[in-house]
Each structure stands twice: as structure tokens, then as C-alpha cells.
Design a protein around this motif. Structure first.
Motif, short mmCIF file in Angstrom:
data_model
loop_
_atom_site.label_atom_id
_atom_site.label_comp_id
_atom_site.label_asym_id
_atom_site.label_seq_id
_atom_site.Cartn_x
_atom_site.Cartn_y
_atom_site.Cartn_z
N ASP A 130 68.50 77.42 26.55
CA ASP A 130 67.82 76.80 26.38
C ASP A 130 67.45 75.54 27.58
O ASP A 130 67.83 75.84 28.32
CB ASP A 130 68.14 76.13 24.93
CG ASP A 130 67.75 74.47 24.38
OD1 ASP A 130 67.92 74.04 25.29
OD2 ASP A 130 67.08 75.02 23.83
N SER A 132 68.18 72.33 28.04
CA SER A 132 69.16 71.17 27.86
C SER A 132 70.66 72.60 28.67
O SER A 132 71.65 71.82 28.37
CB SER A 132 69.44 71.00 26.45
OG SER A 132 70.33 71.84 25.67
N SER A 149 65.89 69.89 31.06
CA SER A 149 65.41 68.86 30.40
C SER A 149 66.73 67.86 31.35
O SER A 149 66.49 66.72 30.65
CB SER A 149 65.37 69.12 29.38
OG SER A 149 66.64 69.26 28.51
N TYR A 167 55.10 68.08 22.32
CA TYR A 167 55.41 69.24 20.99
C TYR A 167 55.13 68.15 19.56
O TYR A 167 55.54 67.31 19.28
CB TYR A 167 57.02 68.83 20.27
CG TYR A 167 57.87 70.04 21.41
CD1 TYR A 167 58.45 71.79 21.18
CD2 TYR A 167 58.17 69.95 22.84
CE1 TYR A 167 58.35 72.60 22.13
CE2 TYR A 167 58.83 70.49 23.97
CZ TYR A 167 59.26 72.10 22.96
OH TYR A 167 59.58 72.86 23.85
N ASP A 200 70.26 74.69 19.34
CA ASP A 200 68.60 73.83 19.25
C ASP A 200 68.72 72.19 18.22
O ASP A 200 68.96 72.17 17.04
CB ASP A 200 67.24 74.83 18.30
CG ASP A 200 65.84 73.75 18.52
OD1 ASP A 200 66.04 72.85 19.19
OD2 ASP A 200 65.14 74.23 17.43
N ASP A 201 68.42 71.37 19.35
CA ASP A 201 69.00 69.48 18.37
C ASP A 201 67.50 68.98 19.01
O ASP A 201 67.71 68.44 17.54
CB ASP A 201 69.52 69.17 19.50
CG ASP A 201 69.96 67.72 18.58
OD1 ASP A 201 71.03 67.66 17.45
OD2 ASP A 201 69.78 66.79 19.19
N LEU A 202 66.86 69.90 18.66
CA LEU A 202 65.20 69.07 18.41
C LEU A 202 65.05 68.29 16.79
O LEU A 202 64.20 66.92 17.17
CB LEU A 202 64.00 70.28 19.56
CG LEU A 202 62.71 69.37 19.75
CD1 LEU A 202 63.52 67.97 21.01
CD2 LEU A 202 61.54 70.46 20.43
N GLN A 203 65.29 68.94 16.11
CA GLN A 203 64.05 69.08 15.04
C GLN A 203 65.32 67.68 14.23
O GLN A 203 64.82 67.06 13.25
CB GLN A 203 64.21 70.13 14.17
CG GLN A 203 62.76 71.10 13.93
CD GLN A 203 62.69 71.25 15.19
OE1 GLN A 203 62.03 71.83 15.97
NE2 GLN A 203 64.14 71.95 15.65
N TYR A 206 64.57 64.56 16.33
CA TYR A 206 63.41 63.97 15.23
C TYR A 206 63.74 63.10 14.08
O TYR A 206 62.96 61.90 13.96
CB TYR A 206 62.41 64.62 15.73
CG TYR A 206 60.87 64.71 15.40
CD1 TYR A 206 60.21 63.98 15.74
CD2 TYR A 206 60.31 64.22 13.49
CE1 TYR A 206 59.24 62.94 15.65
CE2 TYR A 206 59.10 63.96 13.16
CZ TYR A 206 58.58 63.45 14.40
OH TYR A 206 57.54 62.69 13.85
N VAL A 266 56.88 64.31 19.93
CA VAL A 266 57.54 64.53 21.19
C VAL A 266 57.71 64.70 22.06
O VAL A 266 56.88 65.80 22.41
CB VAL A 266 58.88 65.23 20.73
CG1 VAL A 266 60.62 65.62 21.39
CG2 VAL A 266 59.45 64.48 18.79
N VAL A 268 59.24 66.44 26.16
CA VAL A 268 60.66 65.99 26.66
C VAL A 268 59.97 66.55 28.24
O VAL A 268 59.36 67.29 28.10
CB VAL A 268 61.05 67.54 26.12
CG1 VAL A 268 62.01 68.40 26.76
CG2 VAL A 268 61.13 67.43 24.79
#
Length: 300
Positions: A130, A132, A149, A167, A200-203, A206, A266, A268
Motif C-alpha cells: 500500500d 502509505s 504517498s 480515484y 485500506d482506509d481510502l473508502q 472518503y 479523491v 492521492v
């Protein structure tokens, strides 16, 4: 560091790379006992435990420092040999380990690697992680460079901004009609969601940005740990997700996906971090990656 015997340093690196004393001995053409003695001598010299005797063997925090040093020595020796015309010494091509996130791998990164000159030959070893967390591999000495990132440089590394990857929150049309008919912020708190893995914290981030609260995405989530699989799971209607624009745009145009919030993408930021090492090979790769990113990513 200049007082550390190169033979012992190389031996520690071989154990970390190969995973066991026996495998390292085979690579170094010595006995496992000799490998063990070299590692012990290095630990006595530094006054620290450098290696966890697990299977596979893993470096301690102090060991990571020595591993980074060992890789830098190996890289410098390779570069010096190349400049002196000694790279055809039978040791095989030089190895360059790089950490990169799955979405970059699935979109712009592999075509970029094809542009890297192969004279002298360079063996690329990619570690998928990932974005991050790729800097952790830099810190541990497992890789020499990383797409990340994280703008803050790892100790001993330089940072170059690559650009933004966009995204789009997307879902299958039937899924969107069923789960996202009401206010989007509330809908996404309850709707099934696709995530890459448990880190995975993206969702979730958001949804928190939409709600202004600490509530993330829904509890029903499917873990799909490949970029292509993630896209296909969203397209199949298993859940909604943030899909790279490169993947999402043609599917939206074809009516197979709908953008849930076209005005709320989004972006990144991605950076290239690499060791501060006067290495022509590393500099060449960095220049190629930066040029490809300028073409494929949004400007920062």
C-alpha cells in the motif's frame, strides 16, 4: 560504519535475503557454521542483536541499519564495476528492489519500467505494498526506492513529487439504484463496500469527509487485494469503491459503472523516495519514473 567488515556485512544481508543460514551459506559458497560465526562476530562488534533467528530470519531495528548499509555497499560496488567495464563478471545482472502500490502497478508503472535502459542489464525486484506503507520497506532496507504517498523523507532518502492519482467513487448501476438512492453520505455508511485489504482506509476516509464525523464506510465489506480484482468486484455489483480514474472512466462511459459523486473525486499525491546514493542506475530509474508519472498522473 566504515569499521564494519564488509564480509560480515554481506553475510548478514545474505541471511536476510535468503531467509536462513543454510540458504545464505549456499549463495556465499561457505558453510552454515561460517555464516553463523560471521553474524555473531558482527553482533559482537556492534554490541547489538542484529538478527532474529526466526524462519525466515528477520533483521532487528539495528539490523535494518546494517542491511541498508550492505545494500548501499553492494550498489556502489556494482556501479563502480560497471564504470570500469567489469560488469560482465559472472555475478549476473544488478538487482534493484523497488516498493510500489498495486494501483500504480496496474496502470502506469509497468509501462514506465519498459523504458529503463538495459545496458548494462538491471534486474528489477518489485515489492507490492500500500502506498502509505511502502516507506516501511525503505526504512527496513528491503528496497532502495519506493512509490509512496508519504512526503516526509525516510532517514537517508530523498523525495521527489510525482503527481496525483485520481480515484472516483463508483458503483454498478443496479447497485447504485438499490443502495444509493438517498443522501450519499448516509447511503455509503450502510452500503456494502469494496476495500483492498484491512489497512485500506481510502473508502472510510472518503465517507468521513462526506459526513464530517468519525463514521466510516459500511460494516459489510469485501477485501479484494488486487487492483484489477477491486475494479471487477465493483463492476460486478459486490459493493461500491474508489476506483482509479484510469480504470473507472471507460467503464462509466460504457454504462457499466456510474460515478456516485462526479464532483467529489479523491486525489492521492504520490512521491518517489530513494536512497541518497550516488548511483547511476538508481538515478536513471528515478528519471524514467518521474517522466512517466508526469505523463500519466495529474499535476500536483
Amino acid at each position: 560504519m566504515e569499521e564494519l567488515p564488509p564480509e560480515q556485512v554481506r553475510t548478514l544481508l545474505a541471511v536476510v535475503d535468503e531467509g536462513t543460514f543454510e540458504a545464505a551459506a549456499a549463495v556465499l559458497h561457505v558453510t552454515p557454521s561460517a555464516v553463523s560465526q560471521r553474524v555473531k562476530a558482527l553482533e559482537q562488534r556492534t554490541g547489538r542483536v542484529l538478527l532474529l533467528r526466526t524462519k525466515p530470519a528477520r533483521p532487528t531495528e539495528s539490523g535494518q541499519v546494517v542491511v541498508r548499509y550492505a545494500r548501499q555497499l553492494a550498489r556502489l560496488a556494482r556501479d563502480a564495476g560497471t564504470e570500469l567495464g567489469l560488469h560482465g563478471d559472472g555475478r549476473g545482472p544488478a538487482r534493484l528492489p523497488i516498493a510500489v502500490n498495486a494501483d500504480s502497478l496496474a496502470t502506469w508503472f509497468l509501462p514506465a519500467l519498459a523504458r529503463i535502459p538495459q545496458d548494462p542489464p538491471l534486474a528489477l525486484e518489485l515489492h507490492r505494498e500500500d502506498e502509505s506503507h511502502t516507506t516501511a520497506l525503505l526504512r527496513e532496507g528491503q528496497v532502495m526506492a519506493a512509490v509512496t504517498s508519504t512526503p516526509d523523507p525516510v532517514a537517508g532518502c530523498s523525495v521527489r513529487r510525482l503527481g496525483l492519482v485520481r480515484y472516483l467513487p463508483a458503483a454498478q448501476p443496479a447497485f447504485a439504484a438499490r443502495y444509493c438512492a438517498g443522501p450519499l453520505a448516509e447511503a455509503l455508511r450502510e452500503a456494502p463496500v469494496i476495500v483492498f485489504d484491512r489497512r485500506d482506509d481510502l473508502q472510510d476516509a472518503y465517507v468521513r469527509s462526506l459526513t464530517g464525523s468519525g463514521h466510516g464506510a459500511g460494516a459489510l465489506r469485501h477485501h479484494i487485494p488486487t487492483s484489477e480484482g477491486f475494479r471487477d468486484a465493483v463492476t460486478a455489483g459486490l459493493g461500491w469503491g474508489l476506483v482509479p480514474e484510469t480504470h473507472a472512466a471507460p467503464l462509466i462511459a460504457a454504462g457499466r459503472l456510474v460515478a456516485l459523486a462526479p464532483d467529489r473525486p479523491v486525489d492521492v499525491p504520490l512521491f518517489w523516495q530513494q536512497w541518497k546514493l550516488d548511483s547511476p542506475a538508481l538515478s536513471t530509474v528515478a528519471a524514467v519514473i518521474a517522466a512517466a508519472a508526469a505523463e500519466a498522473l495529474l499535476p500536483a
